[in-house]
Design a protein around this motif. Structure first.
Motif, PDB file in Angstrom:
ATOM      1  N   ILE B 167       0.835  -1.206   0.000  1.00  0.00           N
ATOM      2  CA  ILE B 167       0.000   0.000   0.000  1.00  0.00           C
ATOM      3  C   ILE B 167       0.870   1.256   0.000  1.00  0.00           C
ATOM      4  O   ILE B 167       0.605   2.218  -0.725  1.00  0.00           O
ATOM      5  CB  ILE B 167      -0.939   0.011   1.230  1.00  0.00           C
ATOM      6  N   ILE B 171       0.813   4.302  -2.551  1.00  0.00           N
ATOM      7  CA  ILE B 171       0.619   5.696  -2.137  1.00  0.00           C
ATOM      8  C   ILE B 171       1.678   6.579  -2.781  1.00  0.00           C
ATOM      9  O   ILE B 171       1.382   7.639  -3.346  1.00  0.00           O
ATOM     10  CB  ILE B 171       0.684   5.821  -0.593  1.00  0.00           C
ATOM     11  N   ILE B 191      -6.703   4.499  -2.465  1.00  0.00           N
ATOM     12  CA  ILE B 191      -5.498   5.085  -1.875  1.00  0.00           C
ATOM     13  C   ILE B 191      -5.838   6.374  -1.144  1.00  0.00           C
ATOM     14  O   ILE B 191      -5.365   6.627  -0.031  1.00  0.00           O
ATOM     15  CB  ILE B 191      -4.441   5.352  -2.984  1.00  0.00           C
TER      16      ILE B 191
END
Lengths: 329, 293
Positions: B167, B171, B191
């Motif tokens: 993740i 990002i 996101i």
């Protein structure tokens, strides 16, 4: 079509005249102190929002700290009256001029910033103003200053301030109206629509923005001075309160940003709502509701109340800075 | 000798405070870096986190640091709510409209807090409240030292999260180039949700740490607004590394000004630095010269 246009123009002229006469006659018929006070507050806010509108609505430079100029005006009058014993009536122009001087200096350095950064700079400047007066002992610090008492009879003491604030609100509206009808106003709106293109077309954008900002500080300075001599006291939290800036933004967006009638409508609606909700919801409940209205309006009704009219098929088109197609950066 | 002793003590206090400021500003910096909006209601979220911590500490008798296990997830969801209710509907709107909407959120949040917890001063009670460590004849306020330690841990964890997790990489991809990330299969909306959630959780930490060090009241977030924005602007908008250096500078400046000019001038300094930076060096300390904002 042309006929229809001149017709609506005539209606608007008569409606405005009628409204002015009505407002002039109010103190003759209404002696209720509380009602007169509410009207004074409406005129004070009408002045603040209308002047905010010149850089905020017509030029696209939204000030989040317009209370600064109100506070500077208030402290100018208070200082002159308390320390130099100048008659209050003579101080209001000085208050406006000093306010404009601050706008000149700050505007010159900060108007280079793009919209959101300009907004944050103005918010920061207003807070700095508050801390400055909180910490400066000459101006009474957090306690503030007390002005000499008004010696008028309680029955009529509000009347001079009623006409005073009405006059300033009216003048502000008239001057903003005249400006947007001239070359200067057109250039300001050109800057709002597209600053690069406006500059390329030969408009001195810095000069225009600074002029708009100076004018927009002058009237809040005057009304700040007037309001302080009406309240007979001043302290940093009463005149640099961020709630003034919040109210200005709420009134502007609720009435209709970048219109002449919007600020007047917004000021009246919000002051009356404040009165109603303070009684029913309490101070905090009212501010929660106002916060939600501000957020909701910014998201779903960015043209404000005036754009509702447009929705129902009126000929008048309100121009909104938040017109998503044209104002997108 | 006395002068150097005082200066060193002030430097210690300033750096400890700066660490907390870094956490407070990190959420704002993250949101700007990825979603490109100026979240002016971030400091209002911090004060909400502070009051959450106060209640958990008071009613569940938890230590304010352990209380984070409850307040961080709660604030994560509040961060997501801010994104879904305010930011997402204004996706194509001009930036000032977003700011106006956030201003409404600030008003609503501050007064909700006043309504629930009263608008008077409050303080979080802990075992280390008011205690200090002494070493080499310098004083280390225990709450400030613990807050600084937690701040360092949280920032380190945030950097690890952004650098090494799936993740976190997504990002960073969105922050560098949203369109390309989207083409490569990153769900940008998801996101954005996560980023706002994480910034809410960071606000929970910032609020708890400030609550350990100082007493607080709902309108205090206006002062913190100056702090977080001066940190983020001085550090260069969206740059986490710059923000950490800037936080230490602001912490030091405030501590020095508080000692030499007067405690009430502290907040003035943060706002003054904010305006001077905006006007003189809008790209921040480490930013590329000539870059316009």
């Amino acid at each position: 079509m042309i006929d229809h246009h001149s017709n609506s123009k005539r209606i608007r002229f008569w409606a405005t005249s009628l409204l002015i006469v009505l407002f002039l006659l109010v103190p003759v018929f209404i002696r209720d102190r509380h009602l007169l006070h509410l009207l004074i507050v409406i005129f004070v806010y009408a002045t603040l929002v209308q002047s905010w509108n010149l850089p905020g609505g017509y030029t696209g430079y939204t000030s989040f700290g317009h209370v600064l100029f109100f506070g500077i005006g208030g402290y100018t009058t208070a200082t002159l009256v308390v320390f130099l014993s100048v008659p209050a009536l003579l101080t209001y122009i000085v208050a406006g001029v000093i306010s404009s001087l601050v706008a000149l200096i700050f505007g010159y350095v900060s108007l280079r910033l793009k919209g959101p950064y300009f907004a944050i700079a103005t918010l920061a400047l207003a807070t700095i103003g508050r801390y400055l007066f909180l910490n400066l002992e000459i101006f009474g610090g957090a306690e503030g200053l007390l002005l000499p008492m008004n010696r008028l009879d309680p029955g009529i003491e509000k009347i001079p301030f009623y006409y005073g604030t009405l006059l300033v609100a009216g003048l502000t509206t008239l001057i903003v109206y005249l400006i947007i009808k001239t070359r200067l106003g057109l250039n300001l709106m050109a800057i709002r629509e597209n600053e690069e293109k406006a500059a390329a077309a030969g408009i001195d954008t810095t000069k225009h923005k600074v002029i708009a900002f100076i004018i927009s500080a002058f009237f809040p300075g005057i009304i700040g001075g007037l309001y302080v001599s009406y309240l007979e006291y001043i302290n940093p939290d009463s005149c640099f309160n961020i709630l003034y800036s919040a109210n200005i933004l709420l009134m502007a967006i609720l009435g209709g940003i970048g219109t002449i009638a919007g600020p007047l409508l917004g000021a009246a609606v919000v002051v009356v709502l404040s009165e109603i909700f303070s009684l029913t919801l309490g101070h905090q409940g009212r501010l929660i509701l106002f916060g939600l209205i501000l957020t909701f309006t910014a998201i779903y009704q960015p043209g404000g109340l005036l754009s509702l009219k447009e929705r129902f098929g009126s000929a008048a088109k309100t121009v909104s800075v938040f017109d998503r197609a044209s104002a997108k950066e | 000798m006395d002068f150097f002793f005082t200066i060193t003590q002030l430097l210690i206090n300033g750096i400890l405070l700066g660490g907390v400021y870094a956490v407070m500003a990190s959420g704002l910096s993250l949101v700007f870096g990825v979603v490109r909006v100026l979240q002016i209601s971030h400091s209002a979220l911090i004060i909400l986190g502070c009051y959450f911590c106060y209640s958990v500490n008071r009613y569940l008798a938890l230590d304010p640091i352990s209380a984070l296990a409850i307040t961080m997830p709660a604030m994560f969801f509040i961060g997501i709510a801010v994104y879904r209710l305010v930011v997402a509907p204004l996706k194509d709107a001009p930036p000032v409209a977003v700011l106006l909407a956030f201003f409404g959120v600030i008003l609503a949040l501050e007064n909700t807090i006043s309504l629930i917890w009263s608008s008077n001063y409050n303080a979080i009670h802990s075992a280390y409240q008011g205690r200090s460590l002494f070493s080499w004849s310098f004083t280390f306020s225990l709450p400030k030292t613990i807050a600084f330690g937690v701040a360092c841990l949280v920032i380190f964890a945030l950097l690890i999260f952004l650098r090494s997790t799936e993740i976190g990489r997504a990002i960073r991809a969105v922050s560098q180039d949203k369109e390309t990330a989207q083409i490569l299969g990153v769900d940008v909306d998801r996101i954005y949700n996560i980023v706002f959630g994480v910034s809410g959780a960071l606000a929970a930490v910032g609020g708890a740490l400030m609550g350990i060090i100082y007493s607080f009241y709902p309108a205090l977030h206006w002062t913190w607004l100056g702090v977080v924005f001066s940190v983020v602007v001085l550090g260069g908008l969206g740059q986490v590394g710059g923000a950490i250096i800037a936080a230490l500078i602001i912490g030091l400046a405030e501590t020095l000004a508080g000692y030499y000019i007067g405690a009430s001038w502290g907040p003035f300094i943060a706002f003054a630095i904010l305006i001077i930076t905006l006007v003189q060096r809008p790209q921040g300390l480490l930013g590329v010269k000539g870059q316009r904002i």
